[in-house]
Design an enzyme around this catalytic site. Structure first.
Site, PDB file in Angstrom:
ATOM      1  N   GLU A  71      20.266 -22.610 -44.903  1.00  9.76           N
ATOM      2  CA  GLU A  71      21.211 -23.725 -45.046  1.00  9.76           C
ATOM      3  C   GLU A  71      21.706 -24.102 -43.648  1.00  9.76           C
ATOM      4  OE1 GLU A  71      24.117 -23.544 -48.207  1.00  9.76           O
ATOM      5  OE2 GLU A  71      25.375 -25.050 -47.189  1.00  9.76           O
ATOM      6  N   GLU A  96      25.846 -22.624 -38.535  1.00 11.64           N
ATOM      7  CA  GLU A  96      27.032 -23.495 -38.514  1.00 11.64           C
ATOM      8  C   GLU A  96      27.723 -23.314 -37.163  1.00 11.64           C
ATOM      9  OE1 GLU A  96      28.727 -25.867 -40.601  1.00 11.64           O
ATOM     10  OE2 GLU A  96      29.800 -25.862 -38.711  1.00 11.64           O
ATOM     11  N   ASP A 145      27.020 -34.314 -41.188  1.00  9.86           N
ATOM     12  CA  ASP A 145      27.971 -35.251 -40.568  1.00  9.86           C
ATOM     13  C   ASP A 145      27.372 -36.654 -40.603  1.00  9.86           C
ATOM     14  OD1 ASP A 145      29.871 -33.332 -39.941  1.00  9.86           O
ATOM     15  OD2 ASP A 145      28.902 -32.834 -38.058  1.00  9.86           O
ATOM     16  N   LYS A 149      29.291 -44.992 -37.676  1.00  5.48           N
ATOM     17  CA  LYS A 149      29.276 -46.187 -36.816  1.00  5.48           C
ATOM     18  C   LYS A 149      27.874 -46.389 -36.246  1.00  5.48           C
ATOM     19  CE  LYS A 149      34.081 -45.625 -35.539  1.00  5.48           C
ATOM     20  NZ  LYS A 149      34.917 -44.813 -34.691  1.00  5.48           N
ATOM     21  N   ASP A 181      27.216 -38.027 -49.689  1.00  2.00           N
ATOM     22  CA  ASP A 181      28.035 -39.023 -50.392  1.00  2.00           C
ATOM     23  C   ASP A 181      28.029 -40.341 -49.630  1.00  2.00           C
ATOM     24  OD1 ASP A 181      29.334 -37.700 -48.278  1.00  2.00           O
ATOM     25  OD2 ASP A 181      31.275 -38.475 -48.934  1.00  2.00           O
ATOM     26  N   THR A 219      30.245 -27.928 -52.827  1.00  2.00           N
ATOM     27  CA  THR A 219      30.785 -27.565 -51.508  1.00  2.00           C
ATOM     28  C   THR A 219      32.154 -28.225 -51.322  1.00  2.00           C
ATOM     29  OG1 THR A 219      29.905 -29.483 -50.346  1.00  2.00           O
ATOM     30  CG2 THR A 219      28.420 -27.595 -50.572  1.00  2.00           C
ATOM     31  N   ARG A 220      32.825 -27.811 -50.250  1.00  4.41           N
ATOM     32  CA  ARG A 220      34.152 -28.346 -49.982  1.00  4.41           C
ATOM     33  C   ARG A 220      34.074 -29.861 -49.711  1.00  4.41           C
ATOM     34  NH1 ARG A 220      38.153 -28.492 -46.049  1.00  4.41           N
ATOM     35  NH2 ARG A 220      36.709 -28.153 -44.345  1.00  4.41           N
ATOM     36  N   TYR A 221      33.036 -30.267 -48.987  1.00  6.34           N
ATOM     37  CA  TYR A 221      32.912 -31.698 -48.684  1.00  6.34           C
ATOM     38  C   TYR A 221      32.590 -32.502 -49.932  1.00  6.34           C
ATOM     39  CZ  TYR A 221      33.912 -31.804 -43.806  1.00  6.34           C
ATOM     40  OH  TYR A 221      34.592 -31.748 -42.612  1.00  6.34           O
ATOM     41  N   GLU A 222      31.854 -31.911 -50.837  1.00  5.47           N
ATOM     42  CA  GLU A 222      31.576 -32.645 -52.076  1.00  5.47           C
ATOM     43  C   GLU A 222      32.869 -32.833 -52.867  1.00  5.47           C
ATOM     44  OE1 GLU A 222      28.010 -32.728 -54.676  1.00  5.47           O
ATOM     45  OE2 GLU A 222      29.232 -31.362 -55.873  1.00  5.47           O
TER      46      GLU A 222
END
Ligand SMILES: C[S@@+](CC[C@H](N)C(=O)[O-])C[C@H]1O[C@@H](n2cnc3c(N)ncnc32)[C@H](O)[C@@H]1O
Length: 241
Positions: A71, A96, A145, A149, A181, A219-222
């Protein structure tokens, strides 16, 4: 990680410099004493040995893994820990750069005595570059990430060179699994991987991308994306034989 946190870091040691710079946060708020202790004491014991990795990932683990999974950008490690818990016979590699994320996962590893995870605090591309051909069963890239932009998009980890490396290290029949997302990043990834000779999209129905794959762990971001009303996409690509 927020895209506007733009202090560039390079925190991997012992490997050739990354082809591109590593962007993003290296650290957040100060670690608690227990977290610092685990970074100093536990992390070195389960850090991926990049030199040894060149001989094959199985030797990183105390057991003979039934399969090996990587991962990239595991954040707080929720998904990686869930997979490792569910499949103690397999081996999991996680990379990470964000210190606080690594500290969070180390907390779970220690508390639950998880023995089948090996970590690197650094750049996922270092691990890809060190791995031998066809040595992984799957690679997960979950909520990378987004760099939304236009001028930042070249920072996105998914590019042709990254996909070439994935195609090299994933065994035929193995998978690259991607979740995001950010619709523009989903389109960006599809635009690069669909023409790639090494992969085919494993989609069983037109709305396949709406459903997480079996064994998915949020996950936390999801969680944050869903709270904020964004819709996740889940893409699975099979490494062609
Ligand atoms: C938006 S966060 C998502 C974290 C986690 N996957 C989740 O879903 O909660 C993206 C993560 O990728 C990490 N990252 C960025 N560039 C990376 C790289 N080159 N190699 C490994 N991880 C990276 C960041 O530090 C960050 O934790």
């Amino acid at each position: 990680m927020s895209p506007d946190q733009k202090d560039a870091i390079s925190s991997s040691a012992g490997a050739a410099p990354p082809r591109r710079q590593l962007y993003g946060r290296a650290k957040g708020k100060a670690l608690r004493a227990g977290q610092s202790h685990r970074i100093e004491q536990l992390l070195p014991k389960i850090t991926i040995d990049l030199e040894k990795l060149r001989e094959g990932p199985a030797a990183q683990f105390p057991h003979k893994p039934s399969g090996i999974f990587l991962e990239i950008g595991f954040g707080g490690g929720e998904h990686l820990a869930a997979m490792a818990r569910a499949h103690p016979e397999a081996g999991y590699l996680g990379v990470e750069p964000f210190l606080n994320g690594v500290a969070k996962l180390l907390g779970a590893i220690e508390a639950e005595n998880i023995t089948n995870i090996r970590l690197l605090r650094g750049d996922g591309r270092h691990v890809l570059n060190a791995l031998p051909k066809s040595s992984l069963d799957a690679v997960f890239l979950l909520y990378p990430d987004p760099w939304p932009k236009r001028r930042q998009r070249k920072r996105r980890i998914v590019d042709e060179a990254f996909l070439d490396e994935l195609a090299r290290v994933i065994r035929p029949g193995g998978e690259f699994r991607f979740a995001s997302d950010i619709d523009d990043y989903v389109g960006w990834t599809l635009a690069r991987i669909l023409p790639h000779a090494g992969f085919e999209w494993v989609a069983k129905s037109p709305s396949d991308w709406l459903d997480p794959w079996e064994g998915w762990h949020r996950t936390r971001y999801e969680e944050k994306a869903i709270r904020e009303g964004r819709v996740p996409s889940y893409l699975r690509f099979r490494r062609k034989a």
